[in-house]
Design a protein around this motif. Structure first.
Motif, PDB file in Angstrom:
ATOM      1  N   THR A 167       0.833  -1.214   0.000  1.00 42.23           N
ATOM      2  CA  THR A 167       0.000   0.000   0.000  1.00 42.23           C
ATOM      3  C   THR A 167       0.865   1.260   0.000  1.00 42.23           C
ATOM      4  O   THR A 167       0.571   2.212  -0.731  1.00 42.23           O
ATOM      5  CB  THR A 167      -0.937   0.015   1.225  1.00 42.23           C
ATOM      6  OG1 THR A 167      -0.162  -0.238   2.417  1.00 42.23           O
ATOM      7  CG2 THR A 167      -2.011  -1.049   1.089  1.00 42.23           C
ATOM      8  N   ASP A 168       1.931   1.271   0.809  1.00 43.23           N
ATOM      9  CA  ASP A 168       2.820   2.440   0.858  1.00 43.23           C
ATOM     10  C   ASP A 168       3.564   2.613  -0.469  1.00 43.23           C
ATOM     11  O   ASP A 168       3.724   3.729  -0.971  1.00 43.23           O
ATOM     12  CB  ASP A 168       3.825   2.288   2.001  1.00 43.23           C
ATOM     13  CG  ASP A 168       3.157   2.225   3.361  1.00 43.23           C
ATOM     14  OD1 ASP A 168       2.055   2.778   3.503  1.00 43.23           O
ATOM     15  OD2 ASP A 168       3.731   1.605   4.282  1.00 43.23           O
ATOM     16  N   ASN A 185       2.661   1.498  -3.466  1.00 42.71           N
ATOM     17  CA  ASN A 185       1.724   1.874  -4.524  1.00 42.71           C
ATOM     18  C   ASN A 185       1.358   3.352  -4.435  1.00 42.71           C
ATOM     19  O   ASN A 185       1.299   4.061  -5.448  1.00 42.71           O
ATOM     20  CB  ASN A 185       0.469   1.007  -4.414  1.00 42.71           C
ATOM     21  CG  ASN A 185      -0.195   0.765  -5.744  1.00 42.71           C
ATOM     22  OD1 ASN A 185       0.409   0.948  -6.795  1.00 42.71           O
ATOM     23  ND2 ASN A 185      -1.445   0.356  -5.725  1.00 42.71           N
ATOM     24  N   GLN A 186       1.130   3.812  -3.214  1.00 39.75           N
ATOM     25  CA  GLN A 186       0.793   5.229  -3.029  1.00 39.75           C
ATOM     26  C   GLN A 186       1.967   6.117  -3.435  1.00 39.75           C
ATOM     27  O   GLN A 186       1.779   7.160  -4.072  1.00 39.75           O
ATOM     28  CB  GLN A 186       0.421   5.488  -1.565  1.00 39.75           C
ATOM     29  CG  GLN A 186       0.012   6.925  -1.288  1.00 39.75           C
ATOM     30  CD  GLN A 186      -0.384   7.150   0.163  1.00 39.75           C
ATOM     31  OE1 GLN A 186      -0.662   6.201   0.897  1.00 39.75           O
ATOM     32  NE2 GLN A 186      -0.414   8.396   0.596  1.00 39.75           N
ATOM     33  N   GLY A 187       3.195   5.698  -3.060  1.00 41.33           N
ATOM     34  CA  GLY A 187       4.378   6.474  -3.408  1.00 41.33           C
ATOM     35  C   GLY A 187       4.605   6.555  -4.906  1.00 41.33           C
ATOM     36  O   GLY A 187       4.932   7.621  -5.447  1.00 41.33           O
ATOM     37  N   ARG A 202       2.340   6.262  -7.246  1.00 40.71           N
ATOM     38  CA  ARG A 202       1.277   7.063  -7.864  1.00 40.71           C
ATOM     39  C   ARG A 202       1.464   8.564  -7.616  1.00 40.71           C
ATOM     40  O   ARG A 202       1.254   9.382  -8.518  1.00 40.71           O
ATOM     41  CB  ARG A 202      -0.085   6.623  -7.328  1.00 40.71           C
ATOM     42  CG  ARG A 202      -0.515   5.247  -7.817  1.00 40.71           C
ATOM     43  CD  ARG A 202      -1.848   4.825  -7.197  1.00 40.71           C
ATOM     44  NE  ARG A 202      -2.217   3.475  -7.583  1.00 40.71           N
ATOM     45  CZ  ARG A 202      -2.815   3.155  -8.726  1.00 40.71           C
ATOM     46  NH1 ARG A 202      -3.120   4.110  -9.585  1.00 40.71           N
ATOM     47  NH2 ARG A 202      -3.116   1.908  -9.001  1.00 40.71           N
ATOM     48  N   SER A 203       1.844   8.931  -6.398  1.00 35.59           N
ATOM     49  CA  SER A 203       1.910  10.352  -6.051  1.00 35.59           C
ATOM     50  C   SER A 203       3.245  10.993  -6.428  1.00 35.59           C
ATOM     51  O   SER A 203       3.284  12.149  -6.864  1.00 35.59           O
ATOM     52  CB  SER A 203       1.643  10.546  -4.555  1.00 35.59           C
ATOM     53  OG  SER A 203       2.607   9.863  -3.773  1.00 35.59           O
ATOM     54  N   ASP A 204       4.350  10.255  -6.285  1.00 30.75           N
ATOM     55  CA  ASP A 204       5.674  10.847  -6.495  1.00 30.75           C
ATOM     56  C   ASP A 204       6.207  10.663  -7.909  1.00 30.75           C
ATOM     57  O   ASP A 204       7.125  11.372  -8.310  1.00 30.75           O
ATOM     58  CB  ASP A 204       6.688  10.242  -5.505  1.00 30.75           C
ATOM     59  CG  ASP A 204       6.301  10.488  -4.061  1.00 30.75           C
ATOM     60  OD1 ASP A 204       5.522  11.423  -3.811  1.00 30.75           O
ATOM     61  OD2 ASP A 204       6.769   9.740  -3.185  1.00 30.75           O
ATOM     62  N   TYR A 262      -0.558  -3.103 -12.596  1.00 29.79           N
ATOM     63  CA  TYR A 262      -0.643  -1.646 -12.520  1.00 29.79           C
ATOM     64  C   TYR A 262       0.109  -0.920 -13.634  1.00 29.79           C
ATOM     65  O   TYR A 262       0.066   0.311 -13.706  1.00 29.79           O
ATOM     66  CB  TYR A 262      -0.075  -1.163 -11.175  1.00 29.79           C
ATOM     67  CG  TYR A 262      -0.772  -1.749  -9.967  1.00 29.79           C
ATOM     68  CD1 TYR A 262      -2.052  -1.338  -9.612  1.00 29.79           C
ATOM     69  CD2 TYR A 262      -0.156  -2.718  -9.179  1.00 29.79           C
ATOM     70  CE1 TYR A 262      -2.695  -1.872  -8.490  1.00 29.79           C
ATOM     71  CE2 TYR A 262      -0.789  -3.257  -8.061  1.00 29.79           C
ATOM     72  CZ  TYR A 262      -2.059  -2.831  -7.735  1.00 29.79           C
ATOM     73  OH  TYR A 262      -2.696  -3.365  -6.636  1.00 29.79           O
TER      74      TYR A 262
END
Length: 263
Positions: free
Chosen positions: A70-71, A73-75, A77-79, A94
């Motif tokens: 989760t961390d 994937n979020q990183g 996507r956002s960074d 993905y």
């Protein structure tokens, strides 16, 4: 009037300097890593060793390993990091949405694939054939975990997958302990993790039964996100990673080379 114009020019100049400084400070390329099946579970040590290796690259690259999907994937996507090292299933799950493209595929023992094994506590008295539910500890295989399990274990001879209740854990070592301590009925771990942990705690590994071996899974992928680096930076990074096969950090990850990705 002149004083006002002068102050305005000075203020604009200062803003431009601050913006330029911020842009310059953020020129480092990002390299994000996630591989729960890796035998190297000390991410602080991995970060240190990889940064020492990347110092020789000639590009400014920030390396960040992640323990949880989760961390990570979020990183990503956002960074929008320039480079990504992740399981092959991550690319397939993905890749399109993230514009993630494969660059190289890891090689271990001259192979682009590896196996997972199902293990249980040797002295567990539970009759799994008769059980209505079977708890299985494993690292994530992504959103298609159940489908992948059915592909790599197509028969019900080892464990009836229709009875499985998956308990996701961050690392293989967590799954090994969960099975050995009978917190779960079975665990699914990579063979290399089992071998690596045997050298550390042979008694614990000897307390486990190997119930079966999976079909081949593809080794992890080194990829890049489109438009997050230049073609020159990609070429430099790609060639550098190819040259790292004998490095200390790759030996710790049990990677001994790179090949073209199997599409």
């Amino acid at each position: 009037m002149k004083t006002g114009i002068h102050n305005l020019i000075c203020g604009l100049s200062l803003c431009l300097l601050i913006l330029a400084g911020s842009a310059y400070a953020d020129t480092a390329l990002r390299f994000y890593y996630f591989n729960p099946d890796a035998p190297q579970h000390n991410l602080e040590r991995l970060k240190h060793d990889m940064e020492m290796l990347l110092d020789k690259l000639g590009l400014d690259v920030d390396f960040q390993p992640f323990a949880r999907l989760t961390d990570f994937n979020q990183g990503v996507r956002s960074d929008r990091p320039s480079f990504v090292f992740a399981p092959d299933w991550y690319l397939h799950s993905y890749g399109n949405a993230l514009q993630l493209k494969p660059m190289l595929q890891a090689v271990r023992d001259h192979r682009q694939s590896y196996h997972k094994v199902l293990v249980s506590a040797r002295y567990s008295h539970k009759d799994m054939q008769a059980s209505e539910r079977i708890s299985l500890a494993m690292t994530s295989l992504g959103p298609d975990s159940v489908e992948i399990l059915n592909i790599i274990f197509p028969d019900d001879e080892v464990v009836d997958l229709k009875k499985i209740r998956v308990v996701e854990v961050p690392k293989d070592v967590d799954a090994i302990f969960a099975a050995a301590l009978t917190q779960v009925d079975v665990a699914l771990v990579s063979q290399v993790s089992l071998q690596q942990f045997r050298a550390i705690n042979p008694r614990l590994i000897d307390s486990l039964n190997v119930l079966g071996k999976s079909k081949s899974l593809d080794m992890p992928v080194l990829g890049y996100l489109e438009d997050s680096s230049t073609s020159e930076q990609l070429a430099i990074f790609r060639q550098f990673m190819i040259s790292t096969g004998s490095s200390q950090v790759m030996r710790a990850l049990r990677i001994d080379g790179w090949s073209e990705h199997n599409e």
